[in-house]
Design a protein around this motif. Structure first.
Motif, short mmCIF file in Angstrom:
data_model
loop_
_atom_site.label_atom_id
_atom_site.label_comp_id
_atom_site.label_asym_id
_atom_site.label_seq_id
_atom_site.Cartn_x
_atom_site.Cartn_y
_atom_site.Cartn_z
N LEU A 27 0.84 -1.19 0.00
CA LEU A 27 0.00 0.00 0.00
C LEU A 27 0.87 1.25 0.00
O LEU A 27 1.90 1.30 0.66
CB LEU A 27 -0.92 0.00 1.22
N LEU A 28 0.45 2.24 -0.73
CA LEU A 28 1.19 3.50 -0.86
C LEU A 28 0.23 4.66 -0.65
O LEU A 28 -0.87 4.69 -1.24
CB LEU A 28 1.80 3.59 -2.26
N ARG A 29 0.63 5.61 0.19
CA ARG A 29 -0.19 6.81 0.41
C ARG A 29 0.02 7.78 -0.75
O ARG A 29 1.15 8.05 -1.14
CB ARG A 29 0.21 7.50 1.71
N LEU A 30 -1.05 8.29 -1.30
CA LEU A 30 -0.95 9.29 -2.37
C LEU A 30 -0.41 10.60 -1.83
O LEU A 30 0.45 11.24 -2.44
CB LEU A 30 -2.32 9.50 -3.02
N ASP A 31 -0.93 11.04 -0.69
CA ASP A 31 -0.49 12.26 -0.03
C ASP A 31 0.23 11.86 1.25
O ASP A 31 -0.37 11.33 2.17
CB ASP A 31 -1.69 13.15 0.29
N CYS A 32 1.53 12.11 1.31
CA CYS A 32 2.32 11.65 2.45
C CYS A 32 2.02 12.43 3.74
O CYS A 32 2.48 12.04 4.81
CB CYS A 32 3.81 11.70 2.14
N HIS A 33 1.24 13.49 3.67
CA HIS A 33 0.87 14.23 4.87
C HIS A 33 -0.37 13.66 5.54
O HIS A 33 -0.75 14.08 6.62
CB HIS A 33 0.62 15.71 4.53
N GLN A 34 -1.01 12.72 4.88
CA GLN A 34 -2.22 12.10 5.41
C GLN A 34 -1.95 10.63 5.70
O GLN A 34 -0.98 10.06 5.21
CB GLN A 34 -3.36 12.22 4.41
N GLY A 35 -2.82 10.04 6.48
CA GLY A 35 -2.67 8.64 6.84
C GLY A 35 -3.20 7.71 5.76
O GLY A 35 -3.61 8.14 4.68
N TYR A 36 -3.17 6.42 6.09
CA TYR A 36 -3.69 5.41 5.18
C TYR A 36 -5.21 5.36 5.30
O TYR A 36 -5.75 4.87 6.28
CB TYR A 36 -3.09 4.04 5.52
#
Length: 74
Positions: free
Chosen positions: A22-31
């Motif tokens: 799994l990869l977060r699209l926005d690294c400032h937000q959680g999964y």
């Protein structure tokens, strides 16, 4: 199509390079469902290394050093 040659370059070099993660699209937000996509392990590594080099994950590191709030039992 664009990632395939890049990913195949790590075959035999990185263990399980083509496994899914799994990869977060926005690294400032959680999964979350809206902020998460499925990617290969080598794509995850490449994107996270780039984010680290550009300082995008510095917020994650600063939060990791903070103490975790303890649960208050009733």
């Amino acid at each position: 199509q664009k990632w395939r040659p890049f990913c195949l370059g790590f075959q035999g070099v990185v263990e399980d390079f083509n496994y899914g993660t799994l990869l977060r699209l926005d690294c400032h937000q959680g999964y979350t469902e809206e902020n998460t996509i499925f990617a290969t392990r080598i794509q995850f590594f490449a994107i996270e290394i780039a984010r680290n080099r550009e300082g995008w994950n510095s917020g994650v590191f600063s939060r990791a050093g903070q103490p975790v709030a303890e649960e208050v039992s009733s």
